[in-house]
Scaffold this active site. Structure first.
Site, PDB file in Angstrom:
ATOM      1  N   ASP A   8       0.870  -1.175   0.000  1.00  0.00           N
ATOM      2  CA  ASP A   8       0.000   0.000   0.000  1.00  0.00           C
ATOM      3  C   ASP A   8       0.909   1.228   0.000  1.00  0.00           C
ATOM      4  O   ASP A   8       2.133   1.100  -0.202  1.00  0.00           O
ATOM      5  CB  ASP A   8      -0.998  -0.038   1.176  1.00  0.00           C
ATOM      6  CG  ASP A   8      -0.349   0.126   2.539  1.00  0.00           C
ATOM      7  OD1 ASP A   8       0.897   0.204   2.613  1.00  0.00           O
ATOM      8  OD2 ASP A   8      -1.089   0.178   3.541  1.00  0.00           O
ATOM      9  N   HIS A 131       7.366 -30.915  10.825  1.00  0.00           N
ATOM     10  CA  HIS A 131       6.627 -29.692  10.507  1.00  0.00           C
ATOM     11  C   HIS A 131       5.488 -29.953   9.513  1.00  0.00           C
ATOM     12  O   HIS A 131       4.475 -29.266   9.529  1.00  0.00           O
ATOM     13  CB  HIS A 131       7.566 -28.613   9.959  1.00  0.00           C
ATOM     14  CG  HIS A 131       8.669 -28.295  10.913  1.00  0.00           C
ATOM     15  ND1 HIS A 131       8.425 -27.724  12.141  1.00  0.00           N
ATOM     16  CD2 HIS A 131      10.011 -28.496  10.835  1.00  0.00           C
ATOM     17  CE1 HIS A 131       9.582 -27.580  12.787  1.00  0.00           C
ATOM     18  NE2 HIS A 131      10.552 -28.044  12.014  1.00  0.00           N
TER      19      HIS A 131
HETATM   20  C1  RB5 Z   1      -1.948   2.534   6.502  1.00  0.00           C
HETATM   21  O1  RB5 Z   1      -1.960   3.743   7.192  1.00  0.00           O
HETATM   22  C2  RB5 Z   1      -1.732   1.381   7.466  1.00  0.00           C
HETATM   23  O2  RB5 Z   1      -2.860   1.202   8.259  1.00  0.00           O
HETATM   24  C3  RB5 Z   1      -1.378   0.135   6.714  1.00  0.00           C
HETATM   25  O3  RB5 Z   1      -0.246   0.355   5.953  1.00  0.00           O
HETATM   26  C4  RB5 Z   1      -1.063  -1.102   7.538  1.00  0.00           C
HETATM   27  O4  RB5 Z   1      -0.100  -0.823   8.505  1.00  0.00           O
HETATM   28  C5  RB5 Z   1      -2.215  -1.833   8.092  1.00  0.00           C
HETATM   29  O5  RB5 Z   1      -2.073  -2.876   8.710  1.00  0.00           O
END
Ligand code: RB5
Length: 143
Positions: A8, A131
């Site tokens: 992201d 495992h």
């Molecule tokens: C984005 O701000 C953040 O929430 C995301 O990158 C992540 O850390 C979520 O788990």
């Protein structure tokens, strides 16, 4: 080995660095493609599904903490996603969990730490043996 990459906005700088670093591998980039705010499930699910379908053999998913991406990836049947913030975890999750997706906390690793973790995770073999019994129990309960 083909590697699915996804991030992201919070993972974008690290994803871009790793994309260049992994030039010995074939890499499929599922985005994000810039630092504009984006929801991690939008890139994490397609990347994890590519690993599930064996279109990619491994996946590396990066968000701010790595936690969101690991929740996403572990929803996908057949995915064993591991959130790693140290070298030892990367080695152990390959040896013990046959991890096929690595989740990284982009806001909490510098480039050097990330590269060490990625190298160890890509180059450590699964130990199998006792495992596998445990992984079979996970697979048997997957929905
Ligand atoms: C984005 O701000 C953040 O929430 C995301 O990158 C992540 O850390 C979520 O788990």
């Amino acid at each position: 080995m083909k590697i699915a990459l996804a991030c992201d906005h919070a993972g974008y700088p690290l994803k871009e660095m790793l994309k260049k670093y992994l030039n010995d591998y074939e890499v499929l980039d599922f985005g994000a493609f810039n630092e504009e705010s984006i929801d991690y499930p939008d890139t994490g699910f397609p990347a994890a599904i590519a690993v599930q379908k064996n279109e990619c053999q491994r996946g590396i998913l990066i968000c701010g903490t790595g936690i969101g991406m690991s929740i996403v990836a572990n929803k996908v049947k057949g995915i064993r996603a591991s959130l790693c913030h140290c070298l030892e975890f990367a080695i152990l999750t390959r040896k013990h969990n046959n991890s096929n997706v690595l989740c990284l906390p982009g806001r909490f690793l510098d480039d050097n730490q990330a590269v060490q973790i990625v190298d160890a995770w890509l180059n450590t073999e699964y130990e199998d043996g006792r495992h596998q019994r445990r992984l079979d129990k996970i697979a048997a309960r997957e929905l």
